[in-house]
Design a protein around this motif. Structure first.
Motif, PDB file in Angstrom:
ATOM      1  N   SER A 149     -77.490  -3.469 -62.776  1.00 61.86           N
ATOM      2  CA  SER A 149     -77.263  -2.500 -62.175  1.00 61.86           C
ATOM      3  C   SER A 149     -75.597  -1.994 -62.532  1.00 61.86           C
ATOM      4  CB  SER A 149     -77.408  -2.229 -60.802  1.00 61.86           C
ATOM      5  OG  SER A 149     -76.528  -2.911 -60.098  1.00 61.86           O
ATOM      6  N   ILE A 150     -74.889  -2.870 -62.416  1.00 60.99           N
ATOM      7  CA  ILE A 150     -73.287  -2.722 -62.824  1.00 60.99           C
ATOM      8  C   ILE A 150     -73.191  -2.145 -64.112  1.00 60.99           C
ATOM      9  CG2 ILE A 150     -71.094  -3.927 -63.069  1.00 60.99           C
ATOM     10  CD1 ILE A 150     -71.844  -5.565 -60.649  1.00 60.99           C
ATOM     11  N   ALA A 151     -73.944  -2.754 -65.261  1.00 57.76           N
ATOM     12  CA  ALA A 151     -73.985  -2.154 -66.617  1.00 57.76           C
ATOM     13  C   ALA A 151     -74.632  -0.946 -66.774  1.00 57.76           C
ATOM     14  CB  ALA A 151     -74.416  -3.234 -67.288  1.00 57.76           C
ATOM     15  N   PRO A 156     -67.582   1.542 -66.615  1.00 50.73           N
ATOM     16  CA  PRO A 156     -67.382   2.538 -67.724  1.00 50.73           C
ATOM     17  C   PRO A 156     -67.287   1.998 -69.338  1.00 50.73           C
ATOM     18  CG  PRO A 156     -65.363   2.086 -66.615  1.00 50.73           C
ATOM     19  CD  PRO A 156     -66.465   1.583 -65.771  1.00 50.73           C
ATOM     20  N   ASN A 157     -67.060   0.707 -69.299  1.00 49.39           N
ATOM     21  CA  ASN A 157     -67.305  -0.011 -70.708  1.00 49.39           C
ATOM     22  C   ASN A 157     -68.757  -0.088 -71.085  1.00 49.39           C
ATOM     23  OD1 ASN A 157     -64.720  -0.830 -70.629  1.00 49.39           O
ATOM     24  ND2 ASN A 157     -65.146  -2.895 -69.667  1.00 49.39           N
ATOM     25  N   PHE A 158     -69.686   0.281 -70.223  1.00 56.81           N
ATOM     26  CA  PHE A 158     -71.336   0.248 -70.922  1.00 56.81           C
ATOM     27  C   PHE A 158     -72.039   1.664 -70.591  1.00 56.81           C
ATOM     28  CE2 PHE A 158     -69.519  -3.973 -69.651  1.00 56.81           C
ATOM     29  CZ  PHE A 158     -69.574  -4.683 -70.974  1.00 56.81           C
ATOM     30  N   VAL A 159     -71.271   2.336 -69.941  1.00 54.18           N
ATOM     31  CA  VAL A 159     -72.299   3.490 -69.335  1.00 54.18           C
ATOM     32  C   VAL A 159     -71.272   4.742 -69.664  1.00 54.18           C
ATOM     33  CG1 VAL A 159     -71.869   3.306 -66.969  1.00 54.18           C
ATOM     34  CG2 VAL A 159     -73.685   4.881 -67.710  1.00 54.18           C
ATOM     35  N   ASP A 160     -71.734   5.752 -70.039  1.00 54.03           N
ATOM     36  CA  ASP A 160     -70.988   7.061 -70.312  1.00 54.03           C
ATOM     37  C   ASP A 160     -70.546   7.814 -68.853  1.00 54.03           C
ATOM     38  OD1 ASP A 160     -71.258  10.300 -70.307  1.00 54.03           O
ATOM     39  OD2 ASP A 160     -70.717   9.514 -72.277  1.00 54.03           O
ATOM     40  N   ILE A 221     -79.697  -1.298 -70.889  1.00 52.08           N
ATOM     41  CA  ILE A 221     -78.336  -1.730 -71.064  1.00 52.08           C
ATOM     42  C   ILE A 221     -77.851  -1.508 -72.466  1.00 52.08           C
ATOM     43  CG2 ILE A 221     -76.692  -3.839 -70.706  1.00 52.08           C
ATOM     44  CD1 ILE A 221     -78.274  -4.734 -68.372  1.00 52.08           C
ATOM     45  N   SER A 222     -76.491  -1.277 -72.502  1.00 52.40           N
ATOM     46  CA  SER A 222     -75.701  -1.083 -73.669  1.00 52.40           C
ATOM     47  C   SER A 222     -75.709  -2.342 -74.448  1.00 52.40           C
ATOM     48  CB  SER A 222     -74.174  -0.805 -73.441  1.00 52.40           C
ATOM     49  OG  SER A 222     -73.488  -0.855 -74.410  1.00 52.40           O
ATOM     50  N   LYS A 223     -75.764  -2.369 -75.761  1.00 56.43           N
ATOM     51  CA  LYS A 223     -75.778  -3.441 -76.687  1.00 56.43           C
ATOM     52  C   LYS A 223     -74.503  -4.243 -76.340  1.00 56.43           C
ATOM     53  CE  LYS A 223     -79.566  -1.947 -79.906  1.00 56.43           C
ATOM     54  NZ  LYS A 223     -79.670  -1.729 -81.243  1.00 56.43           N
ATOM     55  N   ALA A 224     -73.391  -3.409 -76.404  1.00 60.63           N
ATOM     56  CA  ALA A 224     -72.030  -4.040 -76.003  1.00 60.63           C
ATOM     57  C   ALA A 224     -71.993  -5.064 -74.740  1.00 60.63           C
ATOM     58  CB  ALA A 224     -70.966  -3.051 -75.807  1.00 60.63           C
ATOM     59  N   TRP A 225     -73.064  -5.198 -73.866  1.00 60.30           N
ATOM     60  CA  TRP A 225     -73.182  -6.063 -72.848  1.00 60.30           C
ATOM     61  C   TRP A 225     -73.527  -7.197 -73.196  1.00 60.30           C
ATOM     62  CZ3 TRP A 225     -72.392  -6.050 -67.467  1.00 60.30           C
ATOM     63  CH2 TRP A 225     -72.971  -6.881 -66.741  1.00 60.30           C
ATOM     64  N   THR A 226     -72.690  -8.280 -73.108  1.00 61.84           N
ATOM     65  CA  THR A 226     -72.812  -9.690 -73.472  1.00 61.84           C
ATOM     66  C   THR A 226     -73.261 -10.867 -72.449  1.00 61.84           C
ATOM     67  OG1 THR A 226     -70.682 -10.502 -73.173  1.00 61.84           O
ATOM     68  CG2 THR A 226     -71.176  -9.211 -75.233  1.00 61.84           C
ATOM     69  N   ARG A 227     -73.525 -11.950 -72.872  1.00 67.93           N
ATOM     70  CA  ARG A 227     -73.484 -12.918 -71.722  1.00 67.93           C
ATOM     71  C   ARG A 227     -72.465 -13.106 -70.992  1.00 67.93           C
ATOM     72  NH1 ARG A 227     -77.356 -16.970 -72.141  1.00 67.93           N
ATOM     73  NH2 ARG A 227     -77.181 -18.851 -71.091  1.00 67.93           N
ATOM     74  N   VAL A 228     -71.371 -12.756 -71.553  1.00 68.97           N
ATOM     75  CA  VAL A 228     -70.129 -13.164 -70.897  1.00 68.97           C
ATOM     76  C   VAL A 228     -69.822 -11.995 -69.909  1.00 68.97           C
ATOM     77  CG1 VAL A 228     -67.395 -13.272 -71.193  1.00 68.97           C
ATOM     78  CG2 VAL A 228     -69.102 -14.277 -72.902  1.00 68.97           C
ATOM     79  N   ASP A 229     -70.128 -10.881 -70.170  1.00 69.78           N
ATOM     80  CA  ASP A 229     -70.337  -9.607 -69.112  1.00 69.78           C
ATOM     81  C   ASP A 229     -71.112  -9.983 -67.939  1.00 69.78           C
ATOM     82  OD1 ASP A 229     -68.363  -8.245 -70.628  1.00 69.78           O
ATOM     83  OD2 ASP A 229     -69.956  -7.721 -72.180  1.00 69.78           O
ATOM     84  N   GLN A 230     -72.158 -10.608 -68.228  1.00 72.10           N
ATOM     85  CA  GLN A 230     -73.322 -11.070 -67.458  1.00 72.10           C
ATOM     86  C   GLN A 230     -72.640 -11.992 -66.346  1.00 72.10           C
ATOM     87  OE1 GLN A 230     -77.320 -11.293 -68.269  1.00 72.10           O
ATOM     88  NE2 GLN A 230     -77.558 -13.090 -66.871  1.00 72.10           N
ATOM     89  N   GLY A 231     -72.095 -12.899 -67.040  1.00 71.16           N
ATOM     90  CA  GLY A 231     -71.506 -14.169 -66.098  1.00 71.16           C
ATOM     91  C   GLY A 231     -70.217 -13.457 -65.428  1.00 71.16           C
ATOM     92  N   LEU A 232     -69.329 -12.681 -65.677  1.00 73.12           N
ATOM     93  CA  LEU A 232     -68.262 -11.866 -65.135  1.00 73.12           C
ATOM     94  C   LEU A 232     -68.894 -10.878 -63.886  1.00 73.12           C
ATOM     95  CD1 LEU A 232     -66.223 -10.732 -67.965  1.00 73.12           C
ATOM     96  CD2 LEU A 232     -65.344 -12.446 -66.353  1.00 73.12           C
ATOM     97  N   ALA A 233     -70.008 -10.302 -64.075  1.00 68.36           N
ATOM     98  CA  ALA A 233     -70.731  -9.588 -62.939  1.00 68.36           C
ATOM     99  C   ALA A 233     -71.177 -10.429 -61.784  1.00 68.36           C
ATOM    100  CB  ALA A 233     -71.919  -8.801 -63.608  1.00 68.36           C
ATOM    101  N   ILE A 234     -71.833 -11.440 -62.141  1.00 67.25           N
ATOM    102  CA  ILE A 234     -72.345 -12.491 -61.169  1.00 67.25           C
ATOM    103  C   ILE A 234     -71.007 -13.172 -60.488  1.00 67.25           C
ATOM    104  CG2 ILE A 234     -73.741 -14.785 -60.819  1.00 67.25           C
ATOM    105  CD1 ILE A 234     -75.262 -13.872 -63.468  1.00 67.25           C
TER     106      ILE A 234
END
Length: 379
Positions: A149-151, A156-160, A221-234
């Motif tokens: 949901s954050i992504a 703003p990096n992943f959603v308009d 989810i935007s294709k720019a969202w990576t495994r790292v971004d997921q780790g940061l969100a958690i």
């Protein structure tokens, strides 16, 4: 030293650099060791000076071997890799980023600020439009929903910017988060608890309901969202936003264990541990939880005389007691799995269960916070 692996099924793996490991110039694919997801312990080979060319610049180093190329995709925070055949050589890029946090409980507050900065969520304005969704399944599924949901709605990096929404937490999240998290910290990232709705702006009382399964899957989810971004969100949800009471409790506990403690996650998956490993076609030794196997895994991570803490789901107490007795370990005193999660994240060494999403989340957070300075394995 550097190591290079052939990656199974184009699996993008972020932990690229290992200490004191080198590799032989390959003649064909069969000579490249295979890296299974989250399993660091694979065969390695020696690399001679004549096989390598090192290119350096301000941000990265590149090592080139004849015959193969390891394509590196850097997002500025970590490195993801996949193998490809190439005539010009085998190239590995090392990311030069610095760990977000120190591996110490008192550093939790610095982690909080660093996470917000890294996620581009410092001082954001929360939209007046909002969404809410029912919880989906067990706690780890709920965490997956929130990270997605954050992504999908907030970052703003992943959603308009015109599509951003605030998030109203369903009441089902309350038993897990109340007391453990500082809810005012969550609100910095536009996540508001429904159980304190009277304290929130009126617009949060009329939020659009979205499909909980779609949020769980993260289909849009935007294709720019990576495994790292997921780790940061958690990491933000379960580390950065912890309450002051949680922080003090964890500081006291980790001080007792010392800075060099190791953690093993004893997760037996409601009797399905072996079956879930068999489906993945990987060894199920962790399910049998024999002292010799646990000792071997910890030894590979450098565990010697440090404190060993077992975080258990309490489904196989006899097996856990044998490991504790043989290795002079300690059973985690926590009744809250979220406190155990902090132990897993901040331990010097961590052995987890590859079939457990809880273990996987812990490793993802460790890599997000500490970059390549981690000693962990999922088996």
């Amino acid at each position: 030293f550097w190591t290079v692996y052939k990656l199974r099924d184009n699996f993008a793996y972020e932990k690229l650099i290992f200490n004191s490991v080198t590799m032989l110039k390959p003649q064909d694919d069969s000579k490249l060791p295979t890296l299974q997801a989250h399993n660091h312990f694979v065969p390695t080979f020696n690399l001679t000076a004549s096989d390598v060319r090192i290119n350096r610049n301000r941000n990265a180093q590149s090592i080139v071997l004849a015959g193969y190329a390891l394509k590196s995709i850097s997002n500025g925070r970590s490195v993801e890799v996949q193998i490809q055949k190439k005539t010009t050589g085998l190239t590995v890029l090392q990311n030069s980023s610095v760990s977000l946090c120190q591996r110490s409980a008192p550093d939790l507050l610095r982690c909080r600020n660093a996470l917000l900065e890294r996620m581009s969520l410092s001082n954001i304005t929360c939209p007046k439009e909002c969404v809410t969704f029912a919880s989906f399944g067990r706690f780890n599924n709920m965490i997956k929903q929130l990270t997605h949901s954050i992504a999908l709605f907030v970052n703003p990096n992943f959603v308009d910017l015109r599509s951003r929404k605030s998030i109203l937490l369903d009441l089902a999240f309350k038993p897990y988060f109340d007391g453990f998290l500082d809810l005012t910290e969550l609100e910095k990232t536009c996540i508001f608890p429904s159980w304190s709705i009277r304290e929130h702006p009126p617009y949060l009382r009329e939020c659009a309901h979205v499909d909980s399964l779609k949020v769980f899957r993260g289909d849009q989810i935007s294709k720019a969202w990576t495994r790292v971004d997921q780790g940061l969100a958690i990491a933000w949800l379960l580390v950065g936003a912890v309450s002051e009471k949680t922080r003090k409790t964890f500081i006291a506990q980790s001080t007792q264990f010392g800075v060099d403690f190791s953690v093993v996650h004893a997760r037996f998956l409601e009797g399905a541990c072996i079956a879930r490993h068999d489906v993945r076609r990987i060894s199920s030794d962790i399910c049998r939880f024999e002292p010799e196997f646990i000792a071997a895994m910890l030894q590979k991570l450098g565990h010697e005389s440090s404190t060993l803490v077992i975080c258990s789901d309490h489904q196989k107490p006899d097996l856990v007691r044998k490991v504790i007795a043989r290795m002079h370990g300690i059973l985690s005193p926590n009744s809250s799995p979220l406190m155990d999660f902090l132990l897993m994240v901040f331990s010097k060494r961590f052995v987890g269960n590859v079939a457990s999403s809880f273990s996987e989340n812990a490793v993802n957070v460790r890599h997000a916070l500490f970059e390549n300075e981690t000693l962990d394995v999922l088996v």
